[in-house]
Design an enzyme around this catalytic site. Structure first.
Site, PDB file in Angstrom:
ATOM      1  N   VAL A  91      42.872  38.093  60.088  1.00 37.29           N
ATOM      2  CA  VAL A  91      44.188  37.792  60.641  1.00 37.29           C
ATOM      3  C   VAL A  91      45.273  38.363  59.745  1.00 37.29           C
ATOM      4  CG1 VAL A  91      44.451  35.561  59.456  1.00 37.29           C
ATOM      5  CG2 VAL A  91      45.598  35.939  61.651  1.00 37.29           C
ATOM      6  N   CYS A  92      46.367  38.807  60.365  1.00 37.78           N
ATOM      7  CA  CYS A  92      47.570  39.203  59.618  1.00 37.78           C
ATOM      8  C   CYS A  92      48.755  38.572  60.333  1.00 37.78           C
ATOM      9  CB  CYS A  92      47.673  40.725  59.513  1.00 37.78           C
ATOM     10  SG  CYS A  92      47.872  41.582  61.084  1.00 37.78           S
ATOM     11  N   GLN A  93      49.935  39.146  60.195  1.00 34.54           N
ATOM     12  CA  GLN A  93      51.100  38.526  60.815  1.00 34.54           C
ATOM     13  C   GLN A  93      51.216  38.854  62.298  1.00 34.54           C
ATOM     14  OE1 GLN A  93      52.844  36.298  59.302  1.00 34.54           O
ATOM     15  NE2 GLN A  93      54.357  35.914  60.905  1.00 34.54           N
TER      16      GLN A  93
END
Length: 289
Positions: A180-182
């Protein structure tokens, strides 16, 4: 939380038409050769510009980058279409993280991670804030600030060349890893790197933490997930899209905070202007005749 999702199957249809994938503002051009799927850039200074090439050189660079972005899009589409990388919504990832032993790997840079993170997640950034203090690094930081960093709060990022190695040191290649990232793009680039390194069970959290609701994950940190990537003057005055959406949910009290900041700034500017008007004549009178 709402009711659990019916399944965790791969979502291929429409996976690359969502805003999270269409917007690639979180990957620096010169750092992500062959990884980028669009031509829009924000948050990171353009650090790989052609030197001394003039207009023709800039056009050649733009053409090269466009080709690389198209190639990256095709690679990523193939990985998901062939289910070599599986997709999860933030809600599905949240339930999976709570109910199974799957790893949640946060690949965001430190300036986003320190504002909000999922409790129990592992942090290994694929890009991080550039901490170099040499002439080149300082030049990039100044350029980034002048080109819009003062407004957006964006930082100059550098590629973590040891990303795959650091993941390999923590997890075996048959570990179930949700990345996951932003907004979803850096984590997809990270999925590709790990897949190429031999990791077998990779799950991409589509849309990233910005697409998550607060109830999807147990959050730690001072900011909501959706506000972790904003900064600068635009954040201070509440002028980002994320804050406007937050204000619509929270109502008048939230808006009043930023209205107060704006009024305070205007009063301060007015006081400085009046002060300058008074000091000018005083300085003139003090000069010897």
């Amino acid at each position: 939380m709402a009711a659990p999702p019916l399944g965790l199957a791969c979502r291929v249809a429409g996976a690359f038409t969502t805003p999270a994938v269409a917007h690639s503002g979180f990957l620096p051009r010169h750092l992500a050769r062959g990884l980028l799927p669009s031509k829009r850039w924000s948050g990171v200074v353009r650090m790989g510009a052609v030197v001394g090439g003039g207009k023709e050189g800039e056009e050649d660079e733009e053409l090269r980058q466009t080709k690389e972005q198209a190639a990256a899009r095709r690679r990523w589409e193939a990985l998901i279409r062939e289910q070599k990388i599986k997709t999860l919504t933030p809600r599905e990832a949240g339930y999976t993280f709570k109910l199974t032993d799957k790893v949640l790997l946060d690949v965001r840079p430190s300036n986003e991670r320190q504002k909000a993170w999922v409790k129990g997640s592992t942090w290994i950034p694929i890009f991080d804030v550039d901490a170099s203090v040499d002439l080149g690094g300082l030049s990039k930081k100044v350029s980034n600030f002048v080109m819009g960093g003062w407004w957006s709060g964006s930082s100059t990022l550098s590629l973590n060349k040891n990303f795959v190695q650091q993941v390999e040191e923590k997890f075996s290649k048959d570990t179930d890893i949700m990345l996951v990232c932003q907004k979803g793009l850096r984590s997809l680039a990270a999925c590709e790197q790990l897949y190429n390194a031999g990791f077998e069970n990779l799950f991409w959290v589509q849309g990233g933490l910005e697409a998550a609701e607060e109830e999807d994950f147990e959050r730690e940190g001072s900011q909501p997930f959706k506000l972790a990537a904003i900064g600068g003057i635009s954040e201070f005055f509440g002028w980002t899209d994320q804050q406007r959406a937050q204000a619509a949910r929270e109502g008048l009290g939230y808006r009043l905070v930023f209205t107060g900041r704006l009024v305070g700034a205007l009063v301060l500017l007015d006081a400085l202007f009046l002060g300058a008007q008074r000091i000018g004549p005083m300085l003139q009178e003090m000069q010897p005749r």
